[in-house]
Design a protein around this motif. Sequence first.
Motif, PDB file in Angstrom:
ATOM      1  N   LEU A  40       9.022  26.294  56.038  1.00 63.54           N
ATOM      2  CA  LEU A  40       9.184  24.863  55.769  1.00 63.54           C
ATOM      3  C   LEU A  40       9.961  24.684  54.471  1.00 63.54           C
ATOM      4  N   TYR A  41      11.187  24.208  54.596  1.00 64.21           N
ATOM      5  CA  TYR A  41      12.081  24.045  53.453  1.00 64.21           C
ATOM      6  C   TYR A  41      12.346  22.571  53.216  1.00 64.21           C
ATOM      7  N   GLY A  42      12.185  22.140  51.955  1.00 64.09           N
ATOM      8  CA  GLY A  42      12.497  20.768  51.601  1.00 64.09           C
ATOM      9  C   GLY A  42      13.891  20.683  51.003  1.00 64.09           C
ATOM     10  N   ALA A  43      14.843  20.180  51.770  1.00 70.89           N
ATOM     11  CA  ALA A  43      16.205  20.026  51.256  1.00 70.89           C
ATOM     12  C   ALA A  43      16.242  18.994  50.146  1.00 70.89           C
ATOM     13  N   THR A  44      15.303  18.050  50.186  1.00 69.23           N
ATOM     14  CA  THR A  44      15.140  17.067  49.123  1.00 69.23           C
ATOM     15  C   THR A  44      13.648  16.900  48.863  1.00 69.23           C
ATOM     16  N   GLY A  45      13.302  16.378  47.692  1.00 69.61           N
ATOM     17  CA  GLY A  45      11.929  15.981  47.404  1.00 69.61           C
ATOM     18  C   GLY A  45      10.964  17.126  47.157  1.00 69.61           C
ATOM     19  N   PRO A  60      11.573  20.947  44.662  1.00 67.35           N
ATOM     20  CA  PRO A  60      12.838  20.751  45.392  1.00 67.35           C
ATOM     21  C   PRO A  60      13.577  22.071  45.606  1.00 67.35           C
ATOM     22  N   GLU A  61      14.196  22.191  46.766  1.00 66.23           N
ATOM     23  CA  GLU A  61      15.008  23.349  47.141  1.00 66.23           C
ATOM     24  C   GLU A  61      14.234  24.660  47.104  1.00 66.23           C
ATOM     25  N   ARG A  62      12.928  24.569  47.345  1.00 69.11           N
ATOM     26  CA  ARG A  62      12.101  25.745  47.607  1.00 69.11           C
ATOM     27  C   ARG A  62      11.509  25.580  49.005  1.00 69.11           C
ATOM     28  N   ALA A  63      10.790  26.595  49.448  1.00 73.67           N
ATOM     29  CA  ALA A  63      10.206  26.560  50.785  1.00 73.67           C
ATOM     30  C   ALA A  63       8.813  27.159  50.737  1.00 73.67           C
ATOM     31  N   VAL A  64       8.048  26.926  51.795  1.00 71.33           N
ATOM     32  CA  VAL A  64       6.732  27.541  51.926  1.00 71.33           C
ATOM     33  C   VAL A  64       6.653  28.220  53.287  1.00 71.33           C
ATOM     34  N   LEU A  65       6.142  29.451  53.280  1.00 70.94           N
ATOM     35  CA  LEU A  65       5.896  30.193  54.513  1.00 70.94           C
ATOM     36  C   LEU A  65       4.464  29.914  54.936  1.00 70.94           C
ATOM     37  N   VAL A 100       4.910  30.090  48.563  1.00 72.49           N
ATOM     38  CA  VAL A 100       6.112  29.371  48.144  1.00 72.49           C
ATOM     39  C   VAL A 100       7.175  30.402  47.748  1.00 72.49           C
ATOM     40  N   VAL A 101       8.406  30.158  48.165  1.00 67.45           N
ATOM     41  CA  VAL A 101       9.493  31.109  47.884  1.00 67.45           C
ATOM     42  C   VAL A 101      10.746  30.386  47.416  1.00 67.45           C
ATOM     43  N   ASP A 102      11.631  31.149  46.794  1.00 67.04           N
ATOM     44  CA  ASP A 102      12.934  30.636  46.412  1.00 67.04           C
ATOM     45  C   ASP A 102      13.828  30.523  47.644  1.00 67.04           C
ATOM     46  N   VAL A 103      14.831  29.663  47.558  1.00 66.62           N
ATOM     47  CA  VAL A 103      15.797  29.497  48.651  1.00 66.62           C
ATOM     48  C   VAL A 103      17.201  29.523  48.036  1.00 66.62           C
TER      49      VAL A 103
END
Length: 265
Positions: A40-45, A60-65, A100-103
């Motif tokens: 799940l990646y948030g392109a914004t917010g 912002p601009e991070r994601a969660v597995l 949570v991970v970097d993107v």
Amino acid sequence: MKNVPLDSVDHVDRAVLPIGTDYPPGHLLDWHEHRRAQFLYGATGVMVVDTDEGTWTVPPERAVLIPAATRHRVRMLGVSTRSLYIEPDAVPWWPATCTVVDVPPLLRELLSAAVGFEAHYSLSGWEGHIAALLLHEIAARTPLPFHVAIPATAELAALCREYLAAPDVGVTNATWAARTAMSERSFTRRFRSEIGDSPAVWRARARLLAAVPLLRTASVSEVAGHLGYASPAAFTAAFTRAFGMPPSRFAARSAGGGPGPGHRL
């Protein structure tokens, strides 16, 4: 695919299903779970993901597995997502808990391209190659420490979730002990046995996590004051120690800037 319910395509014979979704501000995806694992990646917010075991704040601009069959809910704060729903047997290396991970830029571009696929995209053409590369890139991601654990005991979990929703520097161990009709010593020992940290350490980290969504609309100075820090410098030092990056990375305005018209924390 854009704004497509997962249930309508979950049966499709593809290991990776990319779906982009736009959410209204403050939208809550209430408790649910997926058969597939989710990137799940948030392109914004900013997103706040809850499970029974913890809370993950996704800057912002991070994601969660999110592991397959994990009960969770997500609060969306100005979010447009790029999700990958992945068959569990395609990712045996997937973490057992949310992470949570970097993107990095390459992964962002791959996600942007993938959400334009149809459900039955070609496995032999460039779309299939992008899907395979997405899995390779996700496997190489670096975990980020944007989370706190939640106690298993219902009464302790309720205290923690209440605090996460409205952090209050005035709350003490004695306050929480009284709420649970326990002595402060007994309460602290019980909390530590479930979480591994003292209640005071947990609350300090929870306040720092709460700073991430606040920084969307407020300066570092304003957030520091709101969360009870003696100075922006003290807040910046604590935030950087906890998360490995300064709060200015997420701030809407530089520290010291005054609030705009109608501003509220």
